[in-house]
Design a protein around this motif. Structure first.
Motif, PDB file in Angstrom:
ATOM      1  N   PHE A 130      -3.566  -7.975  22.759  1.00 31.44           N
ATOM      2  CA  PHE A 130      -4.047  -8.404  21.147  1.00 31.44           C
ATOM      3  C   PHE A 130      -5.123  -8.039  20.698  1.00 31.44           C
ATOM      4  N   GLY A 131      -6.161  -7.913  21.729  1.00 28.73           N
ATOM      5  CA  GLY A 131      -7.569  -7.567  21.447  1.00 28.73           C
ATOM      6  C   GLY A 131      -7.479  -6.054  21.711  1.00 28.73           C
ATOM      7  N   TRP A 132      -7.107  -5.645  22.151  1.00 33.14           N
ATOM      8  CA  TRP A 132      -6.630  -3.615  22.011  1.00 33.14           C
ATOM      9  C   TRP A 132      -5.864  -2.975  20.727  1.00 33.14           C
ATOM     10  N   SER A 133      -4.879  -4.250  20.286  1.00 36.24           N
ATOM     11  CA  SER A 133      -4.465  -3.352  19.168  1.00 36.24           C
ATOM     12  C   SER A 133      -4.903  -4.065  17.705  1.00 36.24           C
ATOM     13  N   GLY A 134      -6.304  -5.094  17.984  1.00 37.04           N
ATOM     14  CA  GLY A 134      -6.475  -4.889  16.634  1.00 37.04           C
ATOM     15  C   GLY A 134      -7.155  -4.296  15.931  1.00 37.04           C
ATOM     16  N   PRO A 135      -7.703  -3.172  16.271  1.00 33.88           N
ATOM     17  CA  PRO A 135      -7.792  -2.448  15.658  1.00 33.88           C
ATOM     18  C   PRO A 135      -7.293  -1.168  14.815  1.00 33.88           C
ATOM     19  N   LEU A 136      -5.887  -1.135  15.498  1.00 34.25           N
ATOM     20  CA  LEU A 136      -5.149   0.072  15.457  1.00 34.25           C
ATOM     21  C   LEU A 136      -4.293  -0.809  14.877  1.00 34.25           C
ATOM     22  N   VAL A 137      -4.058  -1.709  14.742  1.00 39.69           N
ATOM     23  CA  VAL A 137      -3.220  -2.886  13.155  1.00 39.69           C
ATOM     24  C   VAL A 137      -4.421  -2.394  11.989  1.00 39.69           C
ATOM     25  N   SER A 138      -5.333  -3.277  12.334  1.00 41.24           N
ATOM     26  CA  SER A 138      -6.895  -2.530  11.016  1.00 41.24           C
ATOM     27  C   SER A 138      -6.199  -1.431  10.853  1.00 41.24           C
ATOM     28  N   ALA A 139      -6.618  -0.355  11.754  1.00 39.75           N
ATOM     29  CA  ALA A 139      -6.587   0.296  10.916  1.00 39.75           C
ATOM     30  C   ALA A 139      -5.337   1.658  10.360  1.00 39.75           C
ATOM     31  N   ALA A 140      -3.892   0.823  10.406  1.00 39.34           N
ATOM     32  CA  ALA A 140      -2.628   1.061   9.903  1.00 39.34           C
ATOM     33  C   ALA A 140      -2.626  -0.190   9.085  1.00 39.34           C
ATOM     34  N   ALA A 141      -4.059  -0.691   8.451  1.00 36.68           N
ATOM     35  CA  ALA A 141      -3.739  -1.849   7.192  1.00 36.68           C
ATOM     36  C   ALA A 141      -4.501  -0.775   5.988  1.00 36.68           C
ATOM     37  N   LEU A 142      -5.429  -0.717   6.718  1.00 40.30           N
ATOM     38  CA  LEU A 142      -6.883   0.442   6.016  1.00 40.30           C
ATOM     39  C   LEU A 142      -5.946   1.478   5.873  1.00 40.30           C
ATOM     40  N   GLY A 143      -5.197   2.101   6.319  1.00 43.53           N
ATOM     41  CA  GLY A 143      -4.452   3.451   5.706  1.00 43.53           C
ATOM     42  C   GLY A 143      -3.402   3.595   5.046  1.00 43.53           C
ATOM     43  N   ASN A 144      -2.823   1.707   4.643  1.00 42.10           N
ATOM     44  CA  ASN A 144      -1.840   1.812   3.448  1.00 42.10           C
ATOM     45  C   ASN A 144      -2.791   1.637   2.209  1.00 42.10           C
ATOM     46  N   ALA A 145      -3.441   0.477   2.735  1.00 44.00           N
ATOM     47  CA  ALA A 145      -4.687   0.357   1.231  1.00 44.00           C
ATOM     48  C   ALA A 145      -4.980   2.125   0.836  1.00 44.00           C
ATOM     49  N   ARG A 146      -5.840   2.155   1.525  1.00 45.20           N
ATOM     50  CA  ARG A 146      -6.130   3.616   1.306  1.00 45.20           C
ATOM     51  C   ARG A 146      -5.196   4.563   0.266  1.00 45.20           C
ATOM     52  N   GLY A 147      -3.995   4.465   0.724  1.00 48.60           N
ATOM     53  CA  GLY A 147      -2.817   4.561  -0.177  1.00 48.60           C
ATOM     54  C   GLY A 147      -2.840   3.893  -0.933  1.00 48.60           C
ATOM     55  N   ALA A 148      -2.750   3.156  -1.466  1.00 47.18           N
ATOM     56  CA  ALA A 148      -2.641   2.590  -2.869  1.00 47.18           C
ATOM     57  C   ALA A 148      -3.515   2.870  -3.135  1.00 47.18           C
ATOM     58  N   TYR A 149      -5.024   2.812  -2.945  1.00 48.39           N
ATOM     59  CA  TYR A 149      -6.556   3.663  -3.969  1.00 48.39           C
ATOM     60  C   TYR A 149      -6.127   4.584  -4.297  1.00 48.39           C
ATOM     61  N   GLU A 150      -6.103   5.634  -3.678  1.00 50.48           N
ATOM     62  CA  GLU A 150      -5.746   6.672  -4.156  1.00 50.48           C
ATOM     63  C   GLU A 150      -4.774   7.079  -5.581  1.00 50.48           C
ATOM     64  N   TYR A 151      -3.869   6.038  -5.262  1.00 42.72           N
ATOM     65  CA  TYR A 151      -3.164   6.322  -6.744  1.00 42.72           C
ATOM     66  C   TYR A 151      -3.286   5.374  -7.245  1.00 42.72           C
ATOM     67  N   ALA A 152      -3.985   4.431  -7.491  1.00 38.43           N
ATOM     68  CA  ALA A 152      -4.399   4.015  -8.379  1.00 38.43           C
ATOM     69  C   ALA A 152      -5.191   4.964  -8.883  1.00 38.43           C
ATOM     70  N   LEU A 153      -6.526   5.512  -8.440  1.00 37.54           N
ATOM     71  CA  LEU A 153      -7.373   6.186  -8.481  1.00 37.54           C
ATOM     72  C   LEU A 153      -6.904   7.127  -9.507  1.00 37.54           C
ATOM     73  N   GLU A 154      -5.864   7.868  -9.455  1.00 41.40           N
ATOM     74  CA  GLU A 154      -5.354   9.463  -9.526  1.00 41.40           C
ATOM     75  C   GLU A 154      -4.802   8.346 -10.918  1.00 41.40           C
ATOM     76  N   TRP A 155      -4.333   7.177 -10.886  1.00 43.40           N
ATOM     77  CA  TRP A 155      -3.074   6.252 -11.985  1.00 43.40           C
ATOM     78  C   TRP A 155      -4.358   6.328 -13.178  1.00 43.40           C
ATOM     79  N   ALA A 156      -5.718   6.117 -12.675  1.00 40.93           N
ATOM     80  CA  ALA A 156      -7.082   5.705 -13.402  1.00 40.93           C
ATOM     81  C   ALA A 156      -7.453   6.469 -14.388  1.00 40.93           C
ATOM     82  N   LYS A 157      -7.289   8.229 -13.853  1.00 38.85           N
ATOM     83  CA  LYS A 157      -7.492   8.777 -14.990  1.00 38.85           C
ATOM     84  C   LYS A 157      -7.128  10.388 -15.457  1.00 38.85           C
ATOM     85  N   ASN A 158      -5.656   9.353 -15.372  1.00 37.60           N
ATOM     86  CA  ASN A 158      -4.836  10.306 -16.194  1.00 37.60           C
ATOM     87  C   ASN A 158      -3.761   9.500 -17.159  1.00 37.60           C
ATOM     88  N   ASN A 159      -4.183   7.772 -17.609  1.00 35.60           N
ATOM     89  CA  ASN A 159      -3.472   7.229 -18.056  1.00 35.60           C
ATOM     90  C   ASN A 159      -4.615   6.340 -19.153  1.00 35.60           C
TER      91      ASN A 159
END
Length: 440
Positions: free
Chosen positions: A266-295
């Motif tokens: 679980f020490g090995w998988s820690g940063p990998l799961v964190s990277a997955a969570a980071l990617g998921n949040a980045r997807g939400a952020y990029e969508y919200a940013l685009e939304w804010a620029k167009n609504n």
């Protein structure tokens, strides 16, 4: 200059490859997987995408080149995980499960076991080979796994027993939540690593080992769990009834050391799961940013022009950037210390996954009521973000307790991580606060 945040040419290539894989192969699967009500079929829908990952070398790329892997670093995989999970965490979770199932063979296996198990994983002509990892057990009075290292007598802790009988071990008990163990058809992954109690007279962290179970082994049943998210990955309820496994399948260096394996894994998988969570949040952020620029939300200008929206999205962008560097630091640390990152892996996983959960919700607040519309991707972003902090050695269980145990040790040096020096994790650091009212 030893500190360099610029990715190498090879790592940039991995990022581009992963981004294309996510957009071209994972994205078309999302609606099919999310609309399928049967968990076994959801996982089966990802098979062709997984085969593509096998073909490009990423499914087992973390394994050493000597055994047919690509020898990719933990940092390489963190870069890949962020890109893929910005689209969907299903297939990436299956790949991480491959690592949880097989990296212990790299750490603790004999040369014969490495040749037998690792070579099989990297040389499958069908490209469907998957490995599973089973630690967690059903909830109950003496079961479950969050306090597996509590210093209590049997039956506390790991309850799946493996009793030696000549040249075999006989396994009886249950697992609940193990990753990918049921395989594509519910008859078992090609290889499964299960953490077992080889000394049934002991409880807590004593007498634990790890054993490999090959597909086709009799006496095991697998049933996929219907989860709230991570629908493209498989988790199972597994029941063992007098299951006979060759004694040579017990991973040599784990005999009596299964507790240390759990913490290292679980020490090995820690940063990998964190990277997955980071990617998921980045997807939400990029969508919200685009939304804010167009609504404009009925106002005269797009909402990005308003201070509150700009500040919230600015904070989200800042946290994503900061968490990315924590992920890279943790992954680099593991690569520098023979995959030992028991402390920093736990710190990274707890901090990043919880921070990213908050970021996803902040993005939903920016989009407003429309974020609840299933035509938008936020329902999925939110569900996925809620899973990361509670699985893979939950943050409220194994992760924070591992950090606590190290901090409480008299020999702990609080400057070690800053200087990239090894923080050794020992059995004496386990079990802290697992018995209410005491400190071990």
């Amino acid at each position: 200059m030893p500190i360099d945040f610029e990715l190498s040419k090879e790592q940039l290539g991995l990022r581009i490859q992963a981004r294309e894989f996510g957009d071209q192969i994972l994205r078309p699967l999302i609606d099919k997987v999310e609309s399928e009500p049967i968990p076994e079929k959801r996982f089966q829908l990802t098979k062709e995408a997984y085969k593509a990952a096998y073909a490009d070398g990423s499914a087992f790329g973390f394994l050493p080149k000597k055994y047919g892997g690509a020898g990719l670093s933990t940092l390489d995989y963190a870069i890949i995980a962020e890109e893929l999970c910005a689209v969907d965490p299903g297939v990436p979770t299956t790949v991480v499960a491959n690592g949880l199932g097989l990296m212990p063979v790299v750490y603790y296996g004999s040369e014969e076991q490495k040749e037998r198990f690792l070579r099989a994983a990297t040389s499958d002509p069908s490209g469907e080979f998957v490995a599973g990892y089973g630690v967690s057990e059903p909830p109950g009075r003496h079961s479950g796994t969050a306090n597996f290292d509590a210093p209590l007598p049997a039956p506390a802790g790991i309850g799946l027993t493996a009793t030696r009988d000549g040249d075999e071990y006989v396994l009886n008990g249950q697992k609940y939540w193990p990753s990918t163990t049921g395989g594509w058809d519910g008859q078992g992954a090609n290889l499964n690593l299960f953490v077992v109690r080889t000394d049934p007279s002991r409880g807590g962290k004593s007498g634990i080992s790890a054993i490999m179970i090959e597909r086709g082994t009799l006496g095991i049943s697998y049933k996929a769990i219907d989860k709230m998210a991570h629908h493209g990955a498989r988790n199972d309820e597994v029941i063992f009834k007098n299951v006979r496994v060759p004694a040579k399948n017990l991973i040599e260096g784990t005999f009596g050391n299964g507790d240390l394996l759990i913490n290292r894994n679980f020490g090995w998988s820690g940063p990998l799961v964190s990277a997955a969570a980071l990617g998921n949040a980045r997807g939400a952020y990029e969508y919200a940013l685009e939304w804010a620029k167009n609504n404009s939300a009925g106002g005269p200008e797009p909402i990005i022009k308003y201070q509150n929206v700009g500040y919230v999205l600015g904070d989200v962008a800042t946290r994503i950037e900061a968490c990315r560097y924590f992920v890279w630091k943790a992954a680099h640390y593991l690569d520098s210390h023979d995959y030992h990152g028991e402390m920093i892996g736990a710190m990274c996983k707890s901090f990043v996954t919880e921070t990213m959960f908050d970021c996803v919700y902040k993005c939903m607040q920016v989009v407003g009521t429309n974020s609840a519309d299933r035509k938008l991707p936020f329902a999925k972003f939110f569900k996925e973000s809620a899973i990361f902090p509670i699985y893979d050695g939950g943050n409220f269980g194994m992760q924070r307790r591992r950090v606590h145990g190290i901090l409480a040790d008299p020999g702990y040096d609080p400057r070690a991580l800053a200087e990239n020096r090894l923080v050794e994790f020992t059995r004496d650091m386990e079990g802290i606060d697992t018995v209410p009212g005491t400190s071990i």
